[in-house]
Design a protein around this motif. Structure first.
Motif, short mmCIF file in Angstrom:
data_model
loop_
_atom_site.label_atom_id
_atom_site.label_comp_id
_atom_site.label_asym_id
_atom_site.label_seq_id
_atom_site.Cartn_x
_atom_site.Cartn_y
_atom_site.Cartn_z
N SER A 11 0.90 -1.18 -0.07
CA SER A 11 0.05 -0.02 0.07
C SER A 11 0.90 1.40 -0.09
N ARG A 12 0.50 2.19 -0.80
CA ARG A 12 1.19 3.59 -0.68
C ARG A 12 0.81 4.53 0.41
N GLN A 13 -0.01 3.81 1.24
CA GLN A 13 -0.58 4.84 2.63
C GLN A 13 0.53 4.63 3.35
N GLU A 14 1.15 5.71 3.91
CA GLU A 14 2.40 5.68 4.73
C GLU A 14 2.17 6.53 5.97
N HIS A 56 4.22 3.02 7.40
CA HIS A 56 3.93 1.62 7.71
C HIS A 56 4.50 1.49 8.74
N SER A 112 8.78 3.15 11.88
CA SER A 112 7.98 3.85 10.92
C SER A 112 8.56 3.96 9.77
N SER A 156 8.38 4.05 5.17
CA SER A 156 7.93 4.32 3.98
C SER A 156 7.79 3.18 2.83
N SER A 157 6.94 3.26 2.22
CA SER A 157 6.43 2.01 1.10
C SER A 157 7.80 1.47 0.39
N ARG A 175 -0.30 -8.50 9.95
CA ARG A 175 -0.66 -7.38 10.62
C ARG A 175 -1.20 -7.87 11.88
#
Length: 140
Positions: free
Chosen positions: A42-45, A47, A100, A102-103, A123
């Protein structure tokens, strides 16, 4: 003088071998081909990734994805650590760090852990209620 040259040559050889090994393990396109069935990242950051083994070391994180980061201490409840793996164990807990990333950094971690070959990524809920990715060895 000959002894000095031999020692210098041996040292340079060791440095070259170590550098080659580190490049192969952490940066090369060789040595790991991800299975085709892995889900896209996922590009949602950012992670969050819970680490409990070698990735607790800032040097290893720097080699894997290029920075030390600012990891936070955390606990994974309901699991017990067995060497470089975790196993579900009611009442147990594993101490570690939350990264924490990034993608792109998560993809580098996947490569380091040999996602789909040596480890799976799950997860899971941490003791503080946050969810984070956790790598666990694939059982053969």
């Amino acid at each position: 003088m000959k002894l000095f040259k031999r020692l210098a040559l041996a040292l340079l050889t060791m440095i070259a071998l170590a550098t080659g090994y580190l490049w192969f393990v952490f940066a090369s396109p060789y040595g790991y081909t991800p299975p085709e069935n892995l889900p896209a990242i996922s590009r949602q950051e950012p992670h969050r990734v819970f680490v409990y083994g070698t990735l607790r070391s800032g040097v290893v994180r720097w080699l894997v994805y290029g920075r030390w980061g600012d990891p936070q201490p955390s606990v994974l409840p309901g699991y017990d650590r067995e060497g470089l793996d975790i196993e579900k164990q009611p009442g147990a807990e594993v101490s570690g760090l939350v990264l924490s990333v990034s993608s792109e950094e998560l993809a580098a971690l996947d490569r380091y852990e040999r996602l789909g070959v040596r480890y799976s990524r799950y997860r899971l809920r941490l003791a503080n209620g946050q969810q984070a990715w956790v790598y666990a060895r694939i059982q053969s």
